[in-house]
Design a protein around this motif. Structure first.
Motif, PDB file in Angstrom:
ATOM      1  N   PRO A 103       0.835  -1.205   0.000  1.00  0.00           N
ATOM      2  CA  PRO A 103       0.000   0.000   0.000  1.00  0.00           C
ATOM      3  C   PRO A 103       0.867   1.251   0.000  1.00  0.00           C
ATOM      4  O   PRO A 103       2.075   1.186   0.273  1.00  0.00           O
ATOM      5  CB  PRO A 103      -0.808  -0.116   1.293  1.00  0.00           C
ATOM      6  CG  PRO A 103      -0.005  -1.000   2.173  1.00  0.00           C
ATOM      7  CD  PRO A 103       0.781  -1.917   1.278  1.00  0.00           C
ATOM      8  N   TRP A 104       0.259   2.371  -0.287  1.00  0.00           N
ATOM      9  CA  TRP A 104       0.979   3.635  -0.313  1.00  0.00           C
ATOM     10  C   TRP A 104       1.598   3.899   1.055  1.00  0.00           C
ATOM     11  O   TRP A 104       0.914   3.935   2.078  1.00  0.00           O
ATOM     12  CB  TRP A 104       0.042   4.760  -0.712  1.00  0.00           C
ATOM     13  CG  TRP A 104       0.654   6.126  -0.679  1.00  0.00           C
ATOM     14  CD1 TRP A 104       1.957   6.458  -0.886  1.00  0.00           C
ATOM     15  CD2 TRP A 104      -0.026   7.346  -0.422  1.00  0.00           C
ATOM     16  NE1 TRP A 104       2.143   7.811  -0.779  1.00  0.00           N
ATOM     17  CE2 TRP A 104       0.928   8.388  -0.491  1.00  0.00           C
ATOM     18  CE3 TRP A 104      -1.343   7.669  -0.145  1.00  0.00           C
ATOM     19  CZ2 TRP A 104       0.611   9.722  -0.294  1.00  0.00           C
ATOM     20  CZ3 TRP A 104      -1.665   9.000   0.048  1.00  0.00           C
ATOM     21  CH2 TRP A 104      -0.700  10.012  -0.029  1.00  0.00           C
ATOM     22  N   GLN A 106       2.842   6.580   2.990  1.00  0.00           N
ATOM     23  CA  GLN A 106       2.799   8.042   3.028  1.00  0.00           C
ATOM     24  C   GLN A 106       4.007   8.654   3.717  1.00  0.00           C
ATOM     25  O   GLN A 106       4.372   9.788   3.415  1.00  0.00           O
ATOM     26  CB  GLN A 106       1.520   8.506   3.722  1.00  0.00           C
ATOM     27  CG  GLN A 106       0.276   8.089   2.973  1.00  0.00           C
ATOM     28  CD  GLN A 106      -0.980   8.511   3.684  1.00  0.00           C
ATOM     29  OE1 GLN A 106      -0.971   9.409   4.527  1.00  0.00           O
ATOM     30  NE2 GLN A 106      -2.088   7.868   3.342  1.00  0.00           N
ATOM     31  N   HIS A 107       4.623   7.921   4.635  1.00  0.00           N
ATOM     32  CA  HIS A 107       5.798   8.457   5.345  1.00  0.00           C
ATOM     33  C   HIS A 107       7.053   8.408   4.476  1.00  0.00           C
ATOM     34  O   HIS A 107       8.063   9.010   4.833  1.00  0.00           O
ATOM     35  CB  HIS A 107       6.018   7.707   6.657  1.00  0.00           C
ATOM     36  CG  HIS A 107       6.322   6.251   6.497  1.00  0.00           C
ATOM     37  ND1 HIS A 107       5.374   5.339   6.089  1.00  0.00           N
ATOM     38  CD2 HIS A 107       7.461   5.556   6.681  1.00  0.00           C
ATOM     39  CE1 HIS A 107       5.922   4.142   6.037  1.00  0.00           C
ATOM     40  NE2 HIS A 107       7.190   4.241   6.388  1.00  0.00           N
ATOM     41  N   LYS A 108       6.974   7.715   3.314  1.00  0.00           N
ATOM     42  CA  LYS A 108       8.135   7.614   2.430  1.00  0.00           C
ATOM     43  C   LYS A 108       7.939   8.324   1.097  1.00  0.00           C
ATOM     44  O   LYS A 108       8.926   8.757   0.498  1.00  0.00           O
ATOM     45  CB  LYS A 108       8.456   6.143   2.152  1.00  0.00           C
ATOM     46  CG  LYS A 108       8.871   5.357   3.366  1.00  0.00           C
ATOM     47  CD  LYS A 108       9.161   3.923   2.991  1.00  0.00           C
ATOM     48  CE  LYS A 108       9.379   3.052   4.207  1.00  0.00           C
ATOM     49  NZ  LYS A 108       9.580   1.647   3.856  1.00  0.00           N
ATOM     50  N   TYR A 109       6.696   8.386   0.608  1.00  0.00           N
ATOM     51  CA  TYR A 109       6.417   8.928  -0.726  1.00  0.00           C
ATOM     52  C   TYR A 109       5.279   9.935  -0.647  1.00  0.00           C
ATOM     53  O   TYR A 109       4.307   9.724   0.070  1.00  0.00           O
ATOM     54  CB  TYR A 109       6.028   7.807  -1.698  1.00  0.00           C
ATOM     55  CG  TYR A 109       7.114   6.776  -1.894  1.00  0.00           C
ATOM     56  CD1 TYR A 109       8.141   6.994  -2.805  1.00  0.00           C
ATOM     57  CD2 TYR A 109       7.126   5.601  -1.153  1.00  0.00           C
ATOM     58  CE1 TYR A 109       9.149   6.057  -2.980  1.00  0.00           C
ATOM     59  CE2 TYR A 109       8.132   4.661  -1.321  1.00  0.00           C
ATOM     60  CZ  TYR A 109       9.136   4.892  -2.230  1.00  0.00           C
ATOM     61  OH  TYR A 109      10.132   3.968  -2.400  1.00  0.00           O
ATOM     62  N   GLU A 110       5.382  10.992  -1.445  1.00  0.00           N
ATOM     63  CA  GLU A 110       4.330  12.014  -1.404  1.00  0.00           C
ATOM     64  C   GLU A 110       3.074  11.596  -2.150  1.00  0.00           C
ATOM     65  O   GLU A 110       2.024  12.213  -1.973  1.00  0.00           O
ATOM     66  CB  GLU A 110       4.851  13.363  -1.883  1.00  0.00           C
ATOM     67  CG  GLU A 110       5.422  13.374  -3.280  1.00  0.00           C
ATOM     68  CD  GLU A 110       6.050  14.713  -3.622  1.00  0.00           C
ATOM     69  OE1 GLU A 110       5.541  15.364  -4.549  1.00  0.00           O
ATOM     70  OE2 GLU A 110       7.044  15.081  -2.983  1.00  0.00           O
ATOM     71  N   SER A 111       3.149  10.533  -2.975  1.00  0.00           N
ATOM     72  CA  SER A 111       1.954  10.021  -3.648  1.00  0.00           C
ATOM     73  C   SER A 111       2.151   8.540  -3.986  1.00  0.00           C
ATOM     74  O   SER A 111       3.286   8.056  -4.058  1.00  0.00           O
ATOM     75  CB  SER A 111       1.674  10.799  -4.938  1.00  0.00           C
ATOM     76  OG  SER A 111       2.663  10.504  -5.912  1.00  0.00           O
ATOM     77  N   LYS A 112       1.047   7.855  -4.206  1.00  0.00           N
ATOM     78  CA  LYS A 112       1.107   6.447  -4.621  1.00  0.00           C
ATOM     79  C   LYS A 112       1.786   6.343  -5.985  1.00  0.00           C
ATOM     80  O   LYS A 112       2.534   5.393  -6.241  1.00  0.00           O
ATOM     81  CB  LYS A 112      -0.314   5.865  -4.677  1.00  0.00           C
ATOM     82  CG  LYS A 112      -0.404   4.443  -5.187  1.00  0.00           C
ATOM     83  CD  LYS A 112       0.028   3.429  -4.150  1.00  0.00           C
ATOM     84  CE  LYS A 112      -0.389   2.017  -4.530  1.00  0.00           C
ATOM     85  NZ  LYS A 112       0.695   1.158  -4.946  1.00  0.00           N
ATOM     86  N   LYS A 114       4.227   8.226  -7.148  1.00  0.00           N
ATOM     87  CA  LYS A 114       5.683   8.323  -6.965  1.00  0.00           C
ATOM     88  C   LYS A 114       6.241   7.028  -6.382  1.00  0.00           C
ATOM     89  O   LYS A 114       7.337   6.602  -6.751  1.00  0.00           O
ATOM     90  CB  LYS A 114       6.036   9.518  -6.091  1.00  0.00           C
ATOM     91  CG  LYS A 114       5.741  10.821  -6.798  1.00  0.00           C
ATOM     92  CD  LYS A 114       6.588  11.933  -6.288  1.00  0.00           C
ATOM     93  CE  LYS A 114       6.223  13.142  -7.132  1.00  0.00           C
ATOM     94  NZ  LYS A 114       7.194  14.167  -7.086  1.00  0.00           N
ATOM     95  N   GLN A 115       5.498   6.413  -5.493  1.00  0.00           N
ATOM     96  CA  GLN A 115       5.925   5.124  -4.961  1.00  0.00           C
ATOM     97  C   GLN A 115       5.975   4.083  -6.083  1.00  0.00           C
ATOM     98  O   GLN A 115       6.958   3.345  -6.212  1.00  0.00           O
ATOM     99  CB  GLN A 115       4.962   4.662  -3.861  1.00  0.00           C
ATOM    100  CG  GLN A 115       5.311   3.301  -3.291  1.00  0.00           C
ATOM    101  CD  GLN A 115       4.413   2.930  -2.140  1.00  0.00           C
ATOM    102  OE1 GLN A 115       4.323   3.663  -1.162  1.00  0.00           O
ATOM    103  NE2 GLN A 115       3.755   1.795  -2.235  1.00  0.00           N
ATOM    104  N   ASP A 116       4.932   4.037  -6.896  1.00  0.00           N
ATOM    105  CA  ASP A 116       4.883   3.061  -7.988  1.00  0.00           C
ATOM    106  C   ASP A 116       5.977   3.311  -9.028  1.00  0.00           C
ATOM    107  O   ASP A 116       6.488   2.372  -9.631  1.00  0.00           O
ATOM    108  CB  ASP A 116       3.507   3.068  -8.654  1.00  0.00           C
ATOM    109  CG  ASP A 116       2.425   2.485  -7.751  1.00  0.00           C
ATOM    110  OD1 ASP A 116       2.771   1.828  -6.745  1.00  0.00           O
ATOM    111  OD2 ASP A 116       1.233   2.696  -8.047  1.00  0.00           O
ATOM    112  N   ALA A 117       6.352   4.571  -9.213  1.00  0.00           N
ATOM    113  CA  ALA A 117       7.427   4.892 -10.159  1.00  0.00           C
ATOM    114  C   ALA A 117       8.770   4.318  -9.691  1.00  0.00           C
ATOM    115  O   ALA A 117       9.666   4.091 -10.498  1.00  0.00           O
ATOM    116  CB  ALA A 117       7.537   6.411 -10.338  1.00  0.00           C
TER     117      ALA A 117
END
Length: 162
Positions: A103-104, A106-112, A114-117
């Motif tokens: 799951p996203w 949030q404490h590491k990435y500003e958006s899902k 950006k995480q998926d990228a």
């Protein structure tokens, strides 16, 4: 007094297990990702001495805790104080599948998005776990596990209840 240390490959389920233990035992939680990196782009590791200070502050403020991460250089600072050690030694394909379903964070990435990228880089990183020899490697984690003299367990499957 419960003091857990959890480690393993990226995607092995460290954060998930830590959250379960927090709920079950009313523990404070430290994710080493939050204190291992400087808040800059591109990310760079924080000096070990700076991370050590943050760990010390956490330990001073919390008597019952779970600390999790893949950083054996930081884990070796807290393992002597642990009551329980958990090594999540899952097959690489399970870690990759977990990373894909993550799951996203949030404490590491500003958006899902950006995480998926970052997912391809993460999957490549996960796939090198058995062959790396750095602080994040299976060999480093195995050494931590083998050297701990207290209560310890190793899981080699996502199904920790079996």
């Amino acid at each position: 007094m419960s003091k857990f240390v959890i480690f393993g490959n990226s995607g092995s389920g460290k954060s998930t297990l830590a959250k379960e233990l927090v709920m079950k035992h009313n523990l404070s939680h430290l994710d080493l990702d939050n204190i291992a990196w400087q808040q800059i782009l591109p990310p760079e590791r924080m000096l070990i001495s700076d991370s050590e200070k943050l760990i010390s502050d956490f330990l001073t403020s919390n008597k019952r805790w779970v600390i999790e991460g893949c950083y054996s250089d930081l884990l070796k600072l807290v393992i002597p104080m642990a009551t329980d050690v958990v090594f999540l030694n899952l097959p690489i394909n399970e870690c990759i599948n977990n990373a894909k379903r993550r799951p996203w964070e949030q404490h590491k990435y500003e958006s899902k998005e950006k995480q998926d990228a970052n997912l391809k880089m993460l999957m490549d990183w996960i796939s090198m776990y058995d062959t790396r020899e750095d602080t994040f490697s299976k060999v480093a984690h195995q050494k931590l596990f083998d050297s701990f003299k207290g209560k310890k367990i190793m899981f080699s499957s996502n199904d920790r209840r079996s």
